[in-house]
Write an enzyme that holds these catalytic residues in place. Sequence first.
Site, PDB file in Angstrom:
ATOM      1  N   ARG B 118      -8.388 -19.369  60.705  1.00  0.00           N
ATOM      2  CA  ARG B 118      -7.551 -20.054  59.715  1.00  0.00           C
ATOM      3  C   ARG B 118      -7.141 -21.458  60.131  1.00  0.00           C
ATOM      4  O   ARG B 118      -6.391 -22.110  59.400  1.00  0.00           O
ATOM      5  CB  ARG B 118      -6.343 -19.191  59.379  1.00  0.00           C
ATOM      6  CG  ARG B 118      -6.750 -17.842  58.814  1.00  0.00           C
ATOM      7  CD  ARG B 118      -5.639 -17.069  58.167  1.00  0.00           C
ATOM      8  NE  ARG B 118      -6.186 -15.944  57.443  1.00  0.00           N
ATOM      9  CZ  ARG B 118      -6.387 -14.730  57.952  1.00  0.00           C
ATOM     10  NH1 ARG B 118      -6.056 -14.469  59.194  1.00  0.00           N
ATOM     11  NH2 ARG B 118      -6.911 -13.779  57.233  1.00  0.00           N
ATOM     12  N   GLY B 179      -5.956  -6.693  64.320  1.00  0.00           N
ATOM     13  CA  GLY B 179      -6.554  -5.399  64.660  1.00  0.00           C
ATOM     14  C   GLY B 179      -5.651  -4.222  64.361  1.00  0.00           C
ATOM     15  O   GLY B 179      -5.853  -3.135  64.904  1.00  0.00           O
ATOM     16  N   TRP B 228      -1.044 -11.283  62.723  1.00  0.00           N
ATOM     17  CA  TRP B 228      -2.268 -12.015  62.400  1.00  0.00           C
ATOM     18  C   TRP B 228      -2.075 -13.268  61.564  1.00  0.00           C
ATOM     19  O   TRP B 228      -3.057 -13.940  61.255  1.00  0.00           O
ATOM     20  CB  TRP B 228      -3.275 -11.085  61.745  1.00  0.00           C
ATOM     21  CG  TRP B 228      -2.818 -10.351  60.523  1.00  0.00           C
ATOM     22  CD1 TRP B 228      -2.119  -9.176  60.490  1.00  0.00           C
ATOM     23  CD2 TRP B 228      -3.034 -10.717  59.167  1.00  0.00           C
ATOM     24  NE1 TRP B 228      -1.888  -8.802  59.193  1.00  0.00           N
ATOM     25  CE2 TRP B 228      -2.438  -9.730  58.354  1.00  0.00           C
ATOM     26  CE3 TRP B 228      -3.673 -11.787  58.530  1.00  0.00           C
ATOM     27  CZ2 TRP B 228      -2.454  -9.769  56.956  1.00  0.00           C
ATOM     28  CZ3 TRP B 228      -3.699 -11.826  57.140  1.00  0.00           C
ATOM     29  CH2 TRP B 228      -3.093 -10.829  56.374  1.00  0.00           C
ATOM     30  N   ASP B 289      -0.375  -0.055  53.990  1.00  0.00           N
ATOM     31  CA  ASP B 289      -0.950  -1.268  54.581  1.00  0.00           C
ATOM     32  C   ASP B 289      -0.256  -2.533  54.085  1.00  0.00           C
ATOM     33  O   ASP B 289      -0.871  -3.586  53.985  1.00  0.00           O
ATOM     34  CB  ASP B 289      -2.457  -1.358  54.297  1.00  0.00           C
ATOM     35  CG  ASP B 289      -3.159  -2.356  55.223  1.00  0.00           C
ATOM     36  OD1 ASP B 289      -2.927  -2.281  56.439  1.00  0.00           O
ATOM     37  OD2 ASP B 289      -3.901  -3.227  54.736  1.00  0.00           O
TER      38      ASP B 289
END
Lengths: 250, 520
Positions: B118, B179, B228, B289
Site C-alpha cells: 500500500r 495474516g 495490516w 471477520d
Amino acid sequence: MKCVIILLWYSAFVFAADTGTDIYRANCAFCHGLEGRGGRGPSLVSAHVQQETSDDALKTIIHGGISGTGMPAFDLEPQDLDALVHAIRHLGGQGSAGAAVRGDAAHGQRVFAKNGCASCHRVGDQGSVFGPDLSRIGAARSAEYLRESIVNPSADIAPDYAGVTVETRDGRKVTGVRVSEDTFTVELRLPDQTYQGFEKSTVRAVTDLGKSLMPAYSLSSADLDDLVAYLASLRASSNGQVVLREKGIQ
Amino acid sequence: MKLLLALLLVAQVSTDWLTHALDHPQDWMTYWGDYSAVRYRKLNQINTTNIAQLRVDWMYQTGKAGGGWETMPLVANGIMYITGPDGTAIALDAANGHPLWKYEHNFPTGHNTGQANRGLGILGDRLFMVTPDANVVALDTKTGRLLWQSEMAPFIPGARYATLAPLIVKNKVVVGISGGEHGVRGFIDAYDADTGKRAWRFYTVPLAGEPGGDTWPANGHRGGAPTWMTGTYDPLLQTIYWGTGNPGPDLYGDVRKGDNLFSCSLLALDPDTGKLKWYFQFSPHDTHDWDAAETPMLLDLPWKGKLRKVVVQANRNAFFYMLDRETGEFLEGYPYGRQTWAKGLDAEGRPILMPHSEPSPEGARVCPGLAGGTNWMAPSFSPETGLFYFTLREQCDQFFSSPPVYTEGKAYWGTFPRQVTDEPEYGLLKAMDPITGKIAWQFRFFHAPWAGTLATSGGLVFSGDEDGYLLAFDARDGKLLWKIYTGAEIRNSPMTYMAGGRQFVAIPSGAALLAFALPQ
C-alpha cells in the site's frame, strides 16, 4: 484393550463423518444440494459418482476442480479431504446410488435438433452463443436439473444468463442477456449473437425479467427422457473437444 | 544533471513537515496525506467550475497484470514514490510520470508471494517500505539504494506477511503485520529510522497472565488481531492510533470463548515506548471477520457544547464510532448502513447482539457480509462542509460454521461465507455529518466499491468504483460533475498534489497509475 481400540476407531469415524458433513454443507451443498442429489452441480448420489468413481478420483476432482464446469478447486487438508469424501459416500442415506439417467441419447440428439435448441445453444462448434454453451453440460449439471431446465427454465437461472429488458427514453424496448452492467452503462447480448450497449443516461429503465429467456418445452415423456440422456452425455474434454459418452453418437 | 542538482538542493522531509502536512498541500507525504487522515487538501486549481476539463495528463504502466493495485503514491519535492505488489518501489517525476529509479526487493526463493503493498513512508532522505516476506527496508530517496533491512518476523508463505505503508513518527518507522486469517499473532513494531533496529513491539494478542490475557481460553492456540493497515498519529497528544483485525480462528468462536482482546479494536499507543494507553473494542469476540482496520480519523468536533478531540471510525461492522482520543471514552455510535446483527450499542459502545447472527452449520444470513459495511478504503473529511465522505458496501453473506484446526501456514478459519444470491449487492458514497449521522447526500454505485474518497478546497470530492470509474462530485450537494472510465477496478483512494505549477489527481487502476490535470 480391543474394546478401547474399537472405541477409538469409532470416535475417529464419527468425527470424520461430522467434519466431512460440515465441510460438505459449507462448500458443496450450494451446487450439489444438501442431500447431494444435484442442482447447479451434478448429482453426487448417482451410480457414476458412487460406483464408478474411486475415492482418489473424487479427491483429485475436489482438489483440482474441473475446468470449464464451474467446479472450483478446494485446498483442503488431507484429513478434511478424507472426511469430505467419506461424507459424500454417505449422502442421501447409506448405499444410495441415485436415479440412473434413462432414455436414448442418440434419439435425444435428434430431439435437440428438431426443437431448434441450437438456435440458442452451442455444442462443440455448432449452434448459437446466445444461451449457455452445452458442450460440457453433462459434467456440470445433474440429470434432474437438466430435466427441470427444459420444462421449467426459470426455476434456476445462471447469473450470466439473466434476461433483462432495456427501455430507452425514446420508447424502444430491447431484451437480451445481460453481459455487463455498471453504474453508467448496460451491455446486452441479443438473440442474433450481436452485442448492444446503452448509456444509462439514455435509458428509462433496466428491468430484470426474473425469468429465463428460454421458453418452456412440452415434450412427450419419451422425448424428454431422450433429450436429458443426450444432454447428460455431453462432457467435452478440457481442450474443448466434445466427447460423447454413449456409443453411436458422433 | 539539472534534475539531479535540483534533487540535491531541495529540502528534506522533516518531522515538522510531517506534523504540519496539511500546510504543505503540494506534497502528499504520508499514506493518509497527513497524520490525522482527513484526506482533505487545500488545493483548488481543479474546482467545480473547471472539473469538466480534467483529463489524463500522463500514466505510468507497471507492466504487471492488474487485479487491484493498492499503492498510495507519496509526493515530496516534485518526486512521486510508489510501490508494486512484488517488492518494488519506483520513483517518478511527479510532473510527467517519467521513471527516475526502481528498487526491486531481493527475495529468497519462494518468498515473493505477490501480496498487495500500500505504499511508503518518508523521512529525511529515506523511504521506508514493508515487503511481502515481512521485512522493513529503508531506501535512499535519490537513488532507491537499499540502506537497511530488518526482518519483522520469520516469513510464513501466504500466512505471515506485510502489506501496509509505514507510519513515520519522530524517528521511528511504525509497521504492522498481516495474516489474521492464518492465526498469526498480531503485533505493531517500531524501528529506528537511522539503523533499522527494532525499538519496541506491542503484541495485540496477550498471553495468559498479561493484561487482556484472560479474555481468551486458558488453553489452545491464540492468534489473530493483525495490524495490516497504517495507523494515525496525534503529535500533541503523543499518541498513535492503530486498528486491529479478527481473532483466530477467524469466523468461528466456539474454541475461543471471551472477548479475545485486542482483536477488532482501536489501540492508543505511546510512540516512544509502544505502551498501551487505552483501547476500545468495536466487535468483541468477532465471528464475522470485521477487522477494525478502517481509518481512525482524528478530528476536533463540537460535542455537547464543547470542542472535543475525537477519533472517528466507520467500522467494518456497519457502525460509526466517535471516541474521545485522549481517553478512549465512547461518545457516540450509530449504524451508518444496513446491519442485522446488533440491536444497537450500549452506553459503553458495546454491541447488543441480535439472535441468529452467529455463523451456524446451516448458514446464518448477516448484513453486512464479511467484507463489511466499509473496509480499508479511506474516507475523507472537509472542514468546509463539515461532512465525512465514505464509501459503503451494501452486501450480505451467509455465514457457515465448522471447527478449524490450527496448522502453521494454513488458513485458520471456520468456513468462508457465501454471498447471498437473492439480492444484488450495491454501493453508496455517503456525505454524512459525523456528529449526528445525518446524510447530506449520497450516490449509488451498481457494484459495492473498494475505493475511498478525497476532498479538496476546490469544492470537490473524488471517488472510484469497482467497475473502473473515477468520479468527481460537488462536495456540497453530491452532483456528479465528472467521470472517466479507467478500464479496471479502482481499489484505492484518489490523492492530489502540485507539480510544475499544476494540480494533479492520481489513482492506480489495474496495472496503470493515472494522473489527471487540466489542459495546459
